[in-house]
Design a protein around this motif. Structure first.
Motif, PDB file in Angstrom:
ATOM      1  N   ARG A  19     -13.176 -18.620  11.550  1.00 51.14           N
ATOM      2  CA  ARG A  19     -13.691 -17.266  11.426  1.00 51.14           C
ATOM      3  C   ARG A  19     -12.515 -16.295  11.449  1.00 51.14           C
ATOM      4  N   LEU A  20     -12.354 -15.600  10.353  1.00 53.34           N
ATOM      5  CA  LEU A  20     -11.302 -14.590  10.253  1.00 53.34           C
ATOM      6  C   LEU A  20     -11.859 -13.234  10.662  1.00 53.34           C
ATOM      7  N   SER A  21     -10.987 -12.446  11.266  1.00 47.81           N
ATOM      8  CA  SER A  21     -11.330 -11.073  11.631  1.00 47.81           C
ATOM      9  C   SER A  21     -10.298 -10.122  11.040  1.00 47.81           C
ATOM     10  N   CYS A  22     -10.741  -8.929  10.736  1.00 51.37           N
ATOM     11  CA  CYS A  22      -9.830  -7.879  10.276  1.00 51.37           C
ATOM     12  C   CYS A  22     -10.201  -6.600  11.018  1.00 51.37           C
ATOM     13  N   ALA A  23      -9.355  -6.231  11.951  1.00 48.48           N
ATOM     14  CA  ALA A  23      -9.568  -5.011  12.724  1.00 48.48           C
ATOM     15  C   ALA A  23      -8.899  -3.846  12.010  1.00 48.48           C
ATOM     16  N   THR A  24      -9.621  -2.756  11.877  1.00 43.67           N
ATOM     17  CA  THR A  24      -9.102  -1.615  11.128  1.00 43.67           C
ATOM     18  C   THR A  24      -8.980  -0.378  12.018  1.00 43.67           C
ATOM     19  N   SER A  25      -8.106   0.519  11.584  1.00 41.37           N
ATOM     20  CA  SER A  25      -7.986   1.821  12.221  1.00 41.37           C
ATOM     21  C   SER A  25      -7.496   2.811  11.177  1.00 41.37           C
ATOM     22  N   GLY A  26      -7.806   4.077  11.407  1.00 47.50           N
ATOM     23  CA  GLY A  26      -7.328   5.114  10.504  1.00 47.50           C
ATOM     24  C   GLY A  26      -8.191   5.348   9.277  1.00 47.50           C
ATOM     25  N   ILE A  27      -9.339   4.688   9.199  1.00 46.75           N
ATOM     26  CA  ILE A  27     -10.252   4.874   8.072  1.00 46.75           C
ATOM     27  C   ILE A  27     -11.651   5.166   8.587  1.00 46.75           C
ATOM     28  N   SER A  28     -12.463   5.715   7.702  1.00 49.53           N
ATOM     29  CA  SER A  28     -13.887   5.898   8.019  1.00 49.53           C
ATOM     30  C   SER A  28     -14.577   4.575   7.714  1.00 49.53           C
ATOM     31  N   PHE A  29     -14.458   3.664   8.639  1.00 53.03           N
ATOM     32  CA  PHE A  29     -14.831   2.268   8.379  1.00 53.03           C
ATOM     33  C   PHE A  29     -16.264   2.136   7.887  1.00 53.03           C
ATOM     34  N   SER A  30     -17.189   2.840   8.495  1.00 51.18           N
ATOM     35  CA  SER A  30     -18.601   2.658   8.149  1.00 51.18           C
ATOM     36  C   SER A  30     -18.926   3.159   6.749  1.00 51.18           C
ATOM     37  N   LYS A  43       0.093 -19.066  -6.885  1.00 49.38           N
ATOM     38  CA  LYS A  43      -1.085 -18.534  -7.577  1.00 49.38           C
ATOM     39  C   LYS A  43      -1.215 -17.039  -7.335  1.00 49.38           C
ATOM     40  N   GLU A  44      -2.002 -16.401  -8.191  1.00 53.03           N
ATOM     41  CA  GLU A  44      -2.257 -14.981  -8.029  1.00 53.03           C
ATOM     42  C   GLU A  44      -3.253 -14.748  -6.892  1.00 53.03           C
ATOM     43  N   ARG A  45      -3.159 -13.566  -6.315  1.00 52.85           N
ATOM     44  CA  ARG A  45      -4.126 -13.193  -5.298  1.00 52.85           C
ATOM     45  C   ARG A  45      -5.506 -13.063  -5.944  1.00 52.85           C
ATOM     46  N   GLU A  46      -6.521 -13.597  -5.278  1.00 50.42           N
ATOM     47  CA  GLU A  46      -7.871 -13.567  -5.840  1.00 50.42           C
ATOM     48  C   GLU A  46      -8.855 -13.017  -4.829  1.00 50.42           C
ATOM     49  N   LEU A  47      -9.887 -12.375  -5.368  1.00 50.18           N
ATOM     50  CA  LEU A  47     -10.940 -11.823  -4.536  1.00 50.18           C
ATOM     51  C   LEU A  47     -11.835 -12.939  -4.025  1.00 50.18           C
ATOM     52  N   VAL A  48     -12.095 -12.935  -2.738  1.00 52.25           N
ATOM     53  CA  VAL A  48     -12.958 -13.939  -2.123  1.00 52.25           C
ATOM     54  C   VAL A  48     -14.338 -13.361  -1.833  1.00 52.25           C
ATOM     55  N   ALA A  49     -14.363 -12.175  -1.237  1.00 50.45           N
ATOM     56  CA  ALA A  49     -15.649 -11.592  -0.837  1.00 50.45           C
ATOM     57  C   ALA A  49     -15.508 -10.087  -0.671  1.00 50.45           C
ATOM     58  N   THR A  50     -16.610  -9.395  -0.908  1.00 54.36           N
ATOM     59  CA  THR A  50     -16.683  -7.977  -0.574  1.00 54.36           C
ATOM     60  C   THR A  50     -17.876  -7.759   0.353  1.00 54.36           C
ATOM     61  N   ILE A  51     -17.707  -6.817   1.252  1.00 54.42           N
ATOM     62  CA  ILE A  51     -18.773  -6.455   2.188  1.00 54.42           C
ATOM     63  C   ILE A  51     -18.941  -4.940   2.101  1.00 54.42           C
ATOM     64  N   SER A  52     -20.082  -4.527   1.591  1.00 55.45           N
ATOM     65  CA  SER A  52     -20.311  -3.098   1.396  1.00 55.45           C
ATOM     66  C   SER A  52     -20.556  -2.399   2.728  1.00 55.45           C
ATOM     67  N   ARG A  53     -20.569  -1.080   2.685  1.00 59.00           N
ATOM     68  CA  ARG A  53     -20.750  -0.328   3.928  1.00 59.00           C
ATOM     69  C   ARG A  53     -22.106  -0.631   4.565  1.00 59.00           C
ATOM     70  N   SER A  70     -19.189 -10.441   6.981  1.00 55.81           N
ATOM     71  CA  SER A  70     -20.007  -9.546   7.798  1.00 55.81           C
ATOM     72  C   SER A  70     -19.122  -8.449   8.373  1.00 55.81           C
ATOM     73  N   ARG A  71     -19.742  -7.459   8.969  1.00 56.02           N
ATOM     74  CA  ARG A  71     -18.987  -6.358   9.542  1.00 56.02           C
ATOM     75  C   ARG A  71     -19.666  -5.846  10.789  1.00 56.02           C
ATOM     76  N   ASP A  72     -18.864  -5.274  11.667  1.00 53.86           N
ATOM     77  CA  ASP A  72     -19.370  -4.618  12.857  1.00 53.86           C
ATOM     78  C   ASP A  72     -18.833  -3.196  12.828  1.00 53.86           C
ATOM     79  N   ASN A  73     -19.657  -2.259  12.429  1.00 52.66           N
ATOM     80  CA  ASN A  73     -19.195  -0.886  12.279  1.00 52.66           C
ATOM     81  C   ASN A  73     -18.830  -0.247  13.615  1.00 52.66           C
ATOM     82  N   ALA A  74     -19.398  -0.748  14.701  1.00 55.26           N
ATOM     83  CA  ALA A  74     -19.059  -0.213  16.019  1.00 55.26           C
ATOM     84  C   ALA A  74     -17.648  -0.615  16.434  1.00 55.26           C
ATOM     85  N   LYS A  75     -17.190  -1.750  15.899  1.00 54.85           N
ATOM     86  CA  LYS A  75     -15.854  -2.257  16.252  1.00 54.85           C
ATOM     87  C   LYS A  75     -14.836  -2.034  15.140  1.00 54.85           C
ATOM     88  N   ASN A  76     -15.276  -1.412  14.029  1.00 56.90           N
ATOM     89  CA  ASN A  76     -14.376  -1.191  12.885  1.00 56.90           C
ATOM     90  C   ASN A  76     -13.720  -2.492  12.434  1.00 56.90           C
TER      91      ASN A  76
END
Length: 115
Positions: A19-30, A43-53, A70-76
């Motif tokens: 399970r990978l996590s990506c913690a963000t700051s400085g953006i309007s995450f939600s 190889k070239e970088r490729e898109l794996v997944a998108t998670i909409s707001r 998945s995303r947790d908007n409370a935790k950005n």
């Protein structure tokens, strides 16, 4: 200052999970769509997944049915649950966001699938 920090990579046997996590700051995450990309050696970088707001997801054909974003908007924070991993999933995984006309990347986290 926008920051994206990935974690959760590692060495796993074929068929295993991570399970990978990506913690963000400085953006309007939600308010933004988050992306997961990967880049394998030579190889070239490729898109794996998108998670909409709102939490809707889209996946590359190669990971459909095995990966779940998945995303947790409370935790950005955005996540990528990776199951039934294959050797061909070996890559550096990056999270990504487009915010205020700029594109930001994390530093990446290495995922190695090997017996």
């Amino acid at each position: 200052q926008v920051q994206l920090v990935e974690s959760g990579g590692g060495l796993v046997q074929p068929g295993g999970s991570l399970r990978l996590s990506c913690a963000t700051s400085g953006i309007s995450f939600s308010a933004v769509t988050m992306g997961w990309y990967r880049q394998a050696p030579g190889k070239e970088r490729e898109l794996v997944a998108t998670i909409s707001r709102g939490g809707s997801t889209n996946y590359a054909d190669s990971v459909k049915g095995r990966f779940t974003g998945s995303r947790d908007n409370a935790k950005n924070t955005v996540y990528l649950q990776m199951n039934s991993l294959k050797p061909e999933d070996t890559a550096v995984y990056y999270c990504n966001v487009r915010f205020l006309a700029d594109v930001y990347w994390g530093q990446g986290t290495q995922v190695t699938v090997s017996s």
